[in-house]
Write an enzyme that holds these catalytic residues in place. Structure first.
Site, PDB file in Angstrom:
ATOM      1  N   ARG A 182       0.828  -1.196   0.000  1.00 42.44           N
ATOM      2  CA  ARG A 182       0.000   0.000   0.000  1.00 42.44           C
ATOM      3  C   ARG A 182       0.871   1.257   0.000  1.00 42.44           C
ATOM      4  O   ARG A 182       1.839   1.344   0.743  1.00 42.44           O
ATOM      5  CB  ARG A 182      -0.855  -0.035   1.276  1.00 42.44           C
ATOM      6  CG  ARG A 182      -1.840   1.087   1.395  1.00 42.44           C
ATOM      7  CD  ARG A 182      -3.045   0.809   0.524  1.00 42.44           C
ATOM      8  NE  ARG A 182      -3.821   2.025   0.335  1.00 42.44           N
ATOM      9  CZ  ARG A 182      -4.676   2.508   1.246  1.00 42.44           C
ATOM     10  NH1 ARG A 182      -4.855   1.879   2.379  1.00 42.44           N
ATOM     11  NH2 ARG A 182      -5.337   3.609   0.988  1.00 42.44           N
ATOM     12  N   LYS A 197       2.040  11.608  -2.958  1.00 43.58           N
ATOM     13  CA  LYS A 197       2.973  12.674  -3.336  1.00 43.58           C
ATOM     14  C   LYS A 197       4.393  12.360  -2.876  1.00 43.58           C
ATOM     15  O   LYS A 197       5.337  12.370  -3.666  1.00 43.58           O
ATOM     16  CB  LYS A 197       2.509  14.007  -2.732  1.00 43.58           C
ATOM     17  CG  LYS A 197       3.283  15.207  -3.240  1.00 43.58           C
ATOM     18  CD  LYS A 197       2.793  16.511  -2.625  1.00 43.58           C
ATOM     19  CE  LYS A 197       1.468  16.957  -3.228  1.00 43.58           C
ATOM     20  NZ  LYS A 197       1.140  18.356  -2.886  1.00 43.58           N
ATOM     21  N   GLU A 250      14.458   2.685  -1.116  1.00 44.76           N
ATOM     22  CA  GLU A 250      15.612   2.154  -1.837  1.00 44.76           C
ATOM     23  C   GLU A 250      15.271   1.464  -3.148  1.00 44.76           C
ATOM     24  O   GLU A 250      16.092   1.409  -4.053  1.00 44.76           O
ATOM     25  CB  GLU A 250      16.387   1.214  -0.914  1.00 44.76           C
ATOM     26  CG  GLU A 250      17.099   2.028   0.160  1.00 44.76           C
ATOM     27  CD  GLU A 250      17.624   1.213   1.315  1.00 44.76           C
ATOM     28  OE1 GLU A 250      18.788   0.830   1.264  1.00 44.76           O
ATOM     29  OE2 GLU A 250      16.858   0.977   2.266  1.00 44.76           O
TER      30      GLU A 250
END
Lengths: 169, 332, 765
Positions: free
Chosen positions: C656, C661, C732
């Site tokens: 999820r 943004k 990452e």
């Protein structure tokens, strides 16, 4: 020595070696201007002098007495942020926020350069009177400001939105 | 950075006067290179003479040339209407260099006096004949991808980093000097030296001489000139190889005249006289451009890291000339 | 220790899922309220106005400035040391060398104890030994930075040079297999992969090389430190406040509670902002001088004392059967490391979990070089490991005349190929499908050099992105619910630009049924409940788990406070839910009482609860990873070899997404660092001296504005049923796969396979 910063006058007893950047950060408390390399390679220290953007880390403070210096603290007003600052927040034109004051000062200087007709390396006809305010122009002209978080897309969007109307050629 | 005296000169004579006051003196323009080198303890002046208060004009010369005062900012030159219209190669070269912020600070004189970006020059733990004559050169067997392929020596393989100077070399610029013995001038191509066995001596300037102006003689066909820079990033990186070129092609498609200079390949901005000679009077064809490039790079020597520049330089020369020829209607 | 761990892991794997955290899926994971909203950063206005105060910007009375001198040899001893001139220089308050530095214990090596944060565990300025080129040998304190920097240049040091191992080739010849790679086996063999490779119908067997990299966060490493008796305050730029405080306590022989570390803003971390020599030296100098000290490393200083990503040489060999499934998958290699470090550069991790193969062999080795300890840099190992693996997959697909996405579909595993555990949530094939559609992959001609516009050759490439799901044990969160109906959530966590405070405020507001504006998140200070480090893309899940735990406690306490006069009287915690600023019965929304009312009736100003997150057993039960499909279009100049990335799209499957943004920015940021890895970044380590030769942002080329096109990011948004909020870390994964996507696109454009990064233009001439 006497300096004019954000329209106020400041006195400082300075070593000739002190850079404009260290004057701002270490002597006068204008810590909004950032040090990222101290060798003109990152743009985090960008301030406006008489409206033109420069790297304050490469500037010896002693050379800048009597000039109108604008830092991020002088962008916008106490009560209201500059439209570009609001656009940076809206378009997420930063992550860690460290290069951000430099990006913002740089973009303000850049908009003025375009207005004055200063060409760039990507201006198709270097002698052209009007500069196209394209994303490519923004990217080239902002390339002196590194952002290691990689907020470049958001920065370009924020700059474009803020100045599009003003700079429509 | 060691402590230093600071003086701001009102005019060239005063600057020269201040310079003589200390054994180690430096003229300061925008500071974009000097301040960095002072911070690195590579430059250690006892006195710094600020020459940004000197005249900073760009003047038309009667015969159609231009005189640019040495204190003029790089941005001012690149934005100047005459420069953009008559010498696009110069505007483009300046705009290809550094960043907008640096161009707003850097002066023409300072740009000419820029020092190399060699890694071993910048690191005082390394051996460098440029920093200390006779010490040796760690670049020759070290990282030398950005180093010289033309005119280098066994003492130094550094390159001159300027873009603007490459355009000025192509444009036959003249450098005006003011010194303790009075005023004189030099051709820009004679200002910078090849390293030889004294790479620490980089220019023909005499002690205390200050660059006061640069003159660009009239060169009508420079209206068709261009600067092509190849580098490791799309922007804000020094040149691996760059080419400044102006080309004049006659109705028959022959090269009437040409100006060609290379950057990123030598200890000085490299005027490609061999290539120019090969081209004058010859048809403006790809084949001839290639032949001219081969002639210019004939004596090029590659090191482990930079041998690619030899072929790259040839290709960029050919490609740049082809584009200019195409613009002038001489398809090749 | 490891036997006990193995037994526990096995027990967890065999245990029913419902016993574990995440056993009952978090009810919020499918709720579309505040979570997922593209809220702007809470700290945005401060940052754009230059008001966010970073570590080097804290002002203290009597502050002195530090400057460091670095060794110029890789190994040996300091022979002579002259400091008199520096001591006599104007403004100098202290010159510290190994001769007068306070005695300090070496910082315990990371992972040797829960909060250990040392990068190498080496002693710091305690003896004349030189262990790497660039090691600090002296520190100067002065009234101004200019004075300190100048005085450093007046110190004279000579060295007795000892032979040093600084050549990777020489070190490789003596490479060794470490006991483990971050707790995982150094090598795994399933079946006889070499034999299967030999017998395979299609095969590739290739060597890939990757260089050293530096994080180059734009904020220079800095700390402003002060002692007050035995109380130490450190204003730091760190991704591990608690680890730093605990480790400093060991180094200086004080109690952990006596050390307070504050780090509210970090100007970029990427794994590089941990505990280095610089903070310890500044603190030692502060103790010695009795003055508060500010240390701000120069850019060169960062390269000298803060390690980066190290160089690797990797072999990837793939053997395929005629049906397009893998008979053999081999990924082995060596990373250049010093003897003492924590980061083995786990490049073989992706190959352990990504693809099904009959026989698998992964193995990685390390070296004993005389170099600065390399440390974690954004997707350490995975970034360069996916470059090798995903380039090899592309090469195999070409050998088989198969579309590379189709090849990946055929080798999609049903369970983790090496551990055999079930995947908690894996939708890689779907990510590829969405990405390919959106990117226009069907317009790609598999024949290299088939698309050209003028001088520019155009090519497309793709590659898989992957990064493990981690949740760190040990974090605790506190909630202060105040009588005016606001909540302050507190946990000593970190904000380097990920959007931590914003996202966790969204989370806590949703969880507590409060308006977003009524929740704030406090972090970056060890006086708050202990957090976990911001690393391994683990922080969001780690904080979320702690907030879940504390909100359960809060619900219980609220029900107690509400008592018998409340509409909630008699309800158990699992019978209520939070909403509209209070609690209500799950099935009877009318049975509701607001927090304000509960606290008011109880005559309480606030209710404070604290709880620790449960152990992250879900990581042992399931194979938990994030995935993505990276798509790249490049233009390569046929004349010069210049490469321009013209389009890029990342299609991610990371559970999820909590804030559309800030998540977009995280993904793009990773991708952009990946473009640097692919095309321009390289730390130049001179093997003759062991010295880094380009310690500068001018000569180390991170991507600039002009290098970066508009990047598109999409995601599956499928919650992982076994993680808090259904979320995975996303800091990452963005960088993984990018090197390969670019390299594969370059091949498609030019017909050249570049198996050594960075792909600079000279390699294409």
């Amino acid at each position: 020595m006497n300096f004019t910063i954000n329209e106020h006058s400041y006195e400082a007893e300075l070593d000739n070696r002190t850079s404009l950047l260290d004057l701002l950060r270490n002597h006068l408390g204008f810590t909004g201007t950032k040090k990222g390399c101290d060798q003109g390679a990152c743009g985090a220290c960008t301030v406006l002098v008489d409206g033109e953007r420069i790297n304050s880390c490469l500037a010896l403070a002693v050379q800048y007495q009597g000039r109108a210096i604008t830092t991020i603290e002088g962008v916008g007003t106490a009560g209201e942020m500059h439209a570009l600052q609001r656009a940076f927040v809206e378009h997420d034109g930063f992550q860690c926020g460290y290069c951000t004051p430099g990006q913002i000062c740089s973009a303000i200087g850049m908009a003025d350069e375009i207005k004055r007709g200063v060409p760039s390396a990507v201006t198709e006809h270097v002698a052209a009177h009007n500069i196209d305010f394209s994303n490519e122009e923004i990217r080239e002209r902002m390339s002196g400001n590194l952002c290691r978080c990689g907020a470049y897309n958001g920065i370009v969007e924020a700059v474009r939105e803020t100045f599009a109307e003003e700079l429509a050629s | 950075m060691r402590p230093f005296l600071y003086e701001k000169a009102a005019d060239a004579a005063e600057a020269v006067h201040f310079f003589a006051q200390r054994a180690q003196a430096k003229y300061l323009g925008g500071g974009t290179n000097l301040v960095d080198l002072m911070r690195e303890n590579i430059e250690r002046p006892e006195i710094v003479i600020d020459v940004t208060g000197l005249s900073r004009e760009i003047r038309d010369v009667d015969d159609g040339g231009l005189v640019i005062d040495a204190g003029t900012k790089n941005t001012t030159v690149a934005s100047h209407r005459t420069v953009r219209e008559r010498y696009p190669v110069l505007a483009q070269a300046i705009l290809a260099g550094a960043s907008a912020q640096i161009r707003n600070m850097a002066t023409v004189g300072g740009n000419l006096m820029q020092r190399t970006r060699c890694y071993y020059f910048y690191d005082d733990a390394a051996r460098c004949n440029k920093r200390e004559r006779g010490k040796g050169c760690d670049a020759i067997e070290g990282f030398n991808r950005i180093h010289a392929i033309l005119g280098a020596s066994s003492h130094c393989v550094a390159t001159h980093p300027s873009d603007m100077c490459v355009a000025l070399a192509a444009l036959d610029a003249i450098v005006y000097l003011e010194g303790p013995q009075g005023a004189r001038h030099l051709r820009l191509v004679d200002l910078h030296r090849l390293p030889g066995d004294t790479p620490d001596i980089e220019t023909e300037l005499r002690a205390g001489e200050l660059i006061t102006a640069v003159e660009i003689p009239a060169l009508p066909f420079a209206i068709r000139s261009t600067y092509r820079k190849v580098r490791d990033r799309s922007s804000y990186a020094f040149a691996l190889v760059s080419v400044a070129a102006a080309l004049d092609v006659d109705d028959k498609g022959n090269v009437r005249d040409v100006r060609l200079a290379l950057g990123g390949v030598a200890h000085k901005p490299w005027r490609a006289t061999a290539a120019e000679q090969a081209l004058r009077g010859a048809p403006a064809s790809e084949e001839n451009f290639r032949r001219a490039a081969e002639a210019e790079l004939k004596d090029a020597v590659g090191l482990a890291g930079n041998a690619f520049k030899i072929e790259l330089a040839k290709r960029v020369i050919v490609n740049t000339l082809q584009k200019l020829a195409m613009e002038s209607g001489a398809g090749s | 220790m490891s036997i006990i761990m193995d037994v526990m892991k096995t027990a967890v794997r065999l245990a029913p899922g419902s016993w574990l955290p995440g056993g009952t899926p978090d009810p919020l994971m499918n709720k579309h309220g505040l979570i997922g909203k593209p809220a702007s950063r809470i700290d945005g206005p401060l940052k754009v106005q230059g008001k966010a105060r970073f570590a080097a910007e804290v002002s203290l009375p009597g502050l002195v400035y530090a400057s460091l001198l670095y060794s110029t040899i890789a190994r040996g001893r300091i022979a002579t040391l002259e400091t008199a001139e520096a001591e006599a220089a104007p403004g100098v308050a202290l010159v510290m060398t190994y001769r007068n530095a306070p005695r300090m214990a070496p910082p315990p090596l990371m992972m040797s104890a829960p909060k250990a944060a040392g990068a190498s565990g080496l002693p710091i300025m305690q003896d004349a030994e030189i262990r790497w080129n660039g090691q600090p040998v002296a520190l100067v304190l002065a009234q101004t930075q200019e004075q300190a920097d100048h005085a450093v240049s007046l110190i004279r040091v000579t060295y007795a040079v000892a032979p040093a191992v600084t050549s990777f080739d020489a070190a490789k010849a003596k490479a060794r297999t470490p006991e483990n790679i971050l707790g995982e086996p150094s090598s795994i063999e399933i079946g006889d992969a070499e034999k299967a490779l030999k017998d395979a119908a299609f095969k590739v067997d290739l060597i890939y090389r990757t260089p050293r990299h530096n994080h180059n966060a734009i904020e220079l490493h800095a700390a402003t430190v002060a002692w007050n008796g035995d109380q130490l305050t450190v204003h730091d730029a760190t991704q591990m406040v608690n680890g730093t405080a605990w480790t400093l306590a060991q180094v200086f022989g004080v109690k952990e509670e006596q050390v307070r570390v504050l780090s509210p803003y970090v100007g970029g971390g990427f794994g590089g902002k941990g505990l280095g020599d610089h903070q310890i030296l500044a603190i030692a100098a502060s103790r010695l001088s009795g003055r508060p000290v500010r240390i701000l490393l120069s850019r060169e200083g960062v390269y000298r004392v803060v390690g980066g990503r190290t160089t690797t040489e990797q072999r990837v060999a793939l053997g395929a059967k005629p049906d397009g499934t893998l008979a053999a998958l081999i990924h082995t290699g060596v990373a250049a490391t010093p003897t003492r470090n924590v980061c083995p550069e786990q490049f073989s991790f992706p190959a352990r979990h990504l693809y099904a193969a009959n026989a698998i062999k992964v193995a990685q080795q390390v070296t004993d070089m005389d170099m600065l300890a390399n440390i974690f840099m954004r997707a350490p190992g995975e970034s360069v490991g996916t470059y090798a693996l995903e380039c090899a997959i592309d090469e195999l697909a070409e050998a088989m005349q198969l579309d590379p996405i189709e090849l990946r579909r055929r080798i999609e595993p049903e369970k983790d190929p090496t551990s055999g555990t079930p995947f908690s949530s894996r939708h890689l094939v779907e990510a590829y499908r969405h990405g390919a559609e959106r990117f226009g992959w069907d317009r790609r001609d598999p024949t290299p050099r088939s698309r050209r516009e003028g001088e520019w050759l155009i090519g497309m490439g793709c590659a898989t992105a992957t990064y493990p799901y981690y949740r760190m044990p040990g974090g605790a969160a506190r909630i202060r619910l105040t009588a005016d109906g606001r909540a302050i959530v507190q946990m000593a966590s970190h904000e380097m630009g990920m959007g931590t405070a914003t996202v966790q405020a969204q989370h806590a507001a949703e969880r507590l049924g409060l308006e977003y504006e009524k929740v704030s998140f406090e972090y970056g200070d060890t006086s708050l409940p202990s957090g976990t480090l911001a690393g391994g893309s683990s922080q969001t899940a780690s904080i979320a788990a702690a907030i879940i735990a504390v909100s359960e406690v809060l619900t219980k306490e609220l029900l107690k406070l509400a008592g018998n006069d409340s509409p909630l009287a008699g309800l158990k915690p699992d019978e209520v839910e939070a909403r509209d600023g209070g609690l209500c019965h799950v099935d009877e929304p009318g049975r509701f009482e607001s927090y304000v009312s509960i606290l008011k009736r109880a005559h309480r100003d606030e209710l404070v609860c604290e709880a620790e997150a449960p152990q992250p057993f879900e990581m042992w039960k399931y194979s938990m990873h994030s995935y993505g499909a990276q798509f790249c279009e490049v233009r390569v100049n046929a004349v010069t070899g210049e490469i321009r990335v013209s389009r890029f799209l990342g299609s991610f499957d990371c559970g999820r997404i909590l804030n559309a943004k800030t998540a977009t920015s995280q993904f793009k940021g990773g991708i952009i660092m990946g473009l640097g890895l692919a095309l321009s970044e390289e730390t130049l380590f001179d093997e003759r001296s062991g010295r880094i030769m380009n310690p500068s942002l001018a000569e180390y080329h991170v991507p600039v504005h002009m290098d970066v096109p508009a990047i598109e990011v999409i995601w599956t948004d499928i919650p992982d049923p076994h993680s808090p909020l259904g979320a995975h870390g996303i800091g990452e994964i963005g960088i993984t796969g990018v090197g390969a996507a670019v390299a594969n696109a370059v091949y498609n454009a030019t017909g050249k396979r570049i198996r050594e990064l960075p792909i600079t233009l000279d390699k294409l001439l």
